[in-house]
Design a protein around this motif. Structure first.
Motif, mmCIF file in Angstrom:
data_model
loop_
_atom_site.group_PDB
_atom_site.id
_atom_site.type_symbol
_atom_site.label_atom_id
_atom_site.label_comp_id
_atom_site.label_asym_id
_atom_site.label_seq_id
_atom_site.Cartn_x
_atom_site.Cartn_y
_atom_site.Cartn_z
ATOM 1 N N ASP A 166 0.838 -1.191 0.000
ATOM 2 C CA ASP A 166 0.000 0.000 0.000
ATOM 3 C C ASP A 166 0.876 1.246 0.000
ATOM 4 N N PRO A 167 0.702 2.146 -0.968
ATOM 5 C CA PRO A 167 1.538 3.354 -1.008
ATOM 6 C C PRO A 167 1.339 4.254 0.200
ATOM 7 N N TYR A 168 0.224 4.102 0.923
ATOM 8 C CA TYR A 168 -0.004 4.950 2.088
ATOM 9 C C TYR A 168 0.952 4.613 3.227
ATOM 10 N N LEU A 169 1.570 3.424 3.165
ATOM 11 C CA LEU A 169 2.586 3.102 4.164
ATOM 12 C C LEU A 169 3.705 4.135 4.148
ATOM 13 N N ARG A 170 4.121 4.524 2.956
ATOM 14 C CA ARG A 170 5.189 5.533 2.867
ATOM 15 C C ARG A 170 4.759 6.840 3.504
ATOM 16 N N LEU A 171 3.494 7.208 3.313
ATOM 17 C CA LEU A 171 2.990 8.446 3.917
ATOM 18 C C LEU A 171 2.988 8.350 5.437
ATOM 19 N N VAL A 172 2.599 7.180 5.948
ATOM 20 C CA VAL A 172 2.600 6.986 7.397
ATOM 21 C C VAL A 172 4.011 7.097 7.946
ATOM 22 N N LEU A 173 4.958 6.422 7.309
ATOM 23 C CA LEU A 173 6.343 6.460 7.771
ATOM 24 C C LEU A 173 6.922 7.860 7.661
ATOM 25 N N GLU A 174 6.611 8.562 6.578
ATOM 26 C CA GLU A 174 7.083 9.944 6.430
ATOM 27 C C GLU A 174 6.520 10.823 7.537
ATOM 28 N N TYR A 175 5.248 10.617 7.846
ATOM 29 C CA TYR A 175 4.623 11.405 8.913
ATOM 30 C C TYR A 175 5.289 11.116 10.259
ATOM 31 N N ILE A 176 5.522 9.838 10.546
ATOM 32 C CA ILE A 176 6.154 9.474 11.820
ATOM 33 C C ILE A 176 7.549 10.079 11.918
ATOM 34 N N ASP A 182 6.682 14.624 18.534
ATOM 35 C CA ASP A 182 5.397 15.204 18.934
ATOM 36 C C ASP A 182 4.490 14.109 19.495
ATOM 37 N N GLU A 183 3.350 14.505 20.002
ATOM 38 C CA GLU A 183 2.354 13.537 20.463
ATOM 39 C C GLU A 183 1.644 12.962 19.243
ATOM 40 N N ILE A 184 1.693 11.650 19.086
ATOM 41 C CA ILE A 184 1.086 10.982 17.941
ATOM 42 C C ILE A 184 0.018 10.024 18.439
ATOM 43 N N HIS A 185 -1.103 9.972 17.728
ATOM 44 C CA HIS A 185 -2.194 9.079 18.087
ATOM 45 C C HIS A 185 -2.417 8.034 16.994
ATOM 46 N N ILE A 186 -2.826 6.850 17.415
ATOM 47 C CA ILE A 186 -3.103 5.777 16.471
ATOM 48 C C ILE A 186 -4.151 6.199 15.449
ATOM 49 N N GLU A 187 -5.169 6.931 15.900
ATOM 50 C CA GLU A 187 -6.255 7.317 15.000
ATOM 51 C C GLU A 187 -5.734 8.124 13.810
ATOM 52 N N GLU A 188 -4.805 9.064 14.053
ATOM 53 C CA GLU A 188 -4.318 9.876 12.949
ATOM 54 C C GLU A 188 -3.454 9.060 12.003
ATOM 55 N N LEU A 189 -2.661 8.106 12.538
ATOM 56 C CA LEU A 189 -1.867 7.251 11.672
ATOM 57 C C LEU A 189 -2.767 6.332 10.857
ATOM 58 N N ALA A 190 -3.783 5.782 11.499
ATOM 59 C CA ALA A 190 -4.711 4.898 10.786
ATOM 60 C C ALA A 190 -5.468 5.655 9.701
ATOM 61 N N SER A 191 -5.810 6.915 9.970
ATOM 62 C CA SER A 191 -6.519 7.698 8.951
ATOM 63 C C SER A 191 -5.634 7.980 7.743
ATOM 64 N N ILE A 192 -4.336 8.200 7.975
ATOM 65 C CA ILE A 192 -3.406 8.388 6.846
ATOM 66 C C ILE A 192 -3.338 7.109 6.021
ATOM 67 N N ALA A 193 -3.346 5.958 6.708
ATOM 68 C CA ALA A 193 -3.271 4.667 6.021
ATOM 69 C C ALA A 193 -4.603 4.228 5.429
ATOM 70 N N LEU A 194 -5.673 4.974 5.748
ATOM 71 C CA LEU A 194 -7.024 4.637 5.275
ATOM 72 C C LEU A 194 -7.443 3.248 5.739
#
Length: 268
Positions: A166-176, A182-194
């Motif tokens: 899934d190409p969204y994996l790269r977006l998740v890793l880039e975001y992380i 910073d404070e990161i939540h599972i919900e925001e990572l999951a939303s990036i990954a759709l």
């Protein structure tokens, strides 16, 4: 013996020995009561149950209930926010069978791991808490008999390899990598990954090798090592700059990961 841990979405209780409580109900929560040793004498909606190891009972919101156990008995109690369960099966009415079956060894082993993970993580670290919450919620949905079963299976039985391509994996890793301090939540990572929260955690671990929280923690520890080696920042400043909620949380995480304190690492 009573051990209780509370997070925003659930409560976990381990109760052993002589114990009894008063009749009560939960407005917006399910309760799952699982004896692992001995017998639990349970009254629910004026009906009496004698529940031993291998069995369990579900209390739906607003159902009046209470129980007592004697010496040598032990029960595990889950209290779960109804809305959080609905997010995992959004198009299904949640109606669990009152009487359930569990493998006492399996549920007790999971319970100990969840308790240990929540006790070891900082209570302000929501990313770590959310991973445990998601594991508990999905375990219950996968273990309990009820109206949700087909919908839950449809939501979670996805091919393991889907996320790795899934190409969204790269977006998740880039975001992380851009926000790991910073404070990161599972919900925001999951939303990036759709993806749903549970499927995202499972897929991320399959692709990267560790859950999201451990990946973020690894990045923070590696940067902490670099700062300790190459700057004169105090340990407290390093801790604050990397998003740890307190120096004590940083000390514990660093020592577990590296095998020594930050000061010893700096001087080595």
């Amino acid at each position: 013996m009573i051990v209780q841990i509370t997070t925003p979405l659930l409560e976990l209780w381990r109760i052993g020995g002589q114990f009894s409580n008063l009749p009560h109900a939960h407005e917006g929560e399910f309760q799952v009561t699982v004896p692992v040793t001995g017998t639990c004498f349970f009254t629910q909606e004026n009906k009496e149950y004698m529940v031993a190891g291998g069995k369990g009972l579900v209390q739906h919101p607003h159902e009046n209930h209470y129980f007592h156990i004697g010496h040598g008995a032990e029960v595990l109690v889950f209290r779960i926010d109804r809305s959080s369960l609905k997010k995992l099966v959004p198009y299904t009415e949640l109606e669990f069978s009152v009487q359930q079956e569990f493998d006492p060894t399996v549920v007790s082993g999971h319970f100990r791991r969840w308790m240990r993970a929540l006790l070891e993580c900082d209570p302000t670290d929501r990313l770590a808490q959310e991973e445990v919450e998601t594991g508990v919620l999905h375990f219950l949905l996968g273990s309990l008999a009820g109206s949700h079963e087909n919908a839950s299976k449809a939501n979670t039985d996805l091919p393991v390899g889907v996320f790795t391509s899934d190409p969204y994996l790269r977006l998740v890793l880039e975001y992380i990598h851009a926000h790991y301090s910073d404070e990161i939540h599972i919900e925001e990572l999951a939303s990036i990954a759709l993806q749903s929260r549970f499927h995202f955690i499972r897929s991320f671990k399959n692709a990267v090798g560790v859950p999201p929280y451990q990946y973020v923690l690894r990045l923070r520890i590696e940067e902490a090592k670099r700062l300790l080696e190459r700057t004169d920042l105090s340990v407290t400043d390093v801790s604050c700059s990397l998003g740890f909620s307190s120096p004590s949380q940083f000390y514990r995480a660093f020592a577990r990961s590296v095998g020594m304190t930050p000061e010893k690492y700096r001087s080595s």
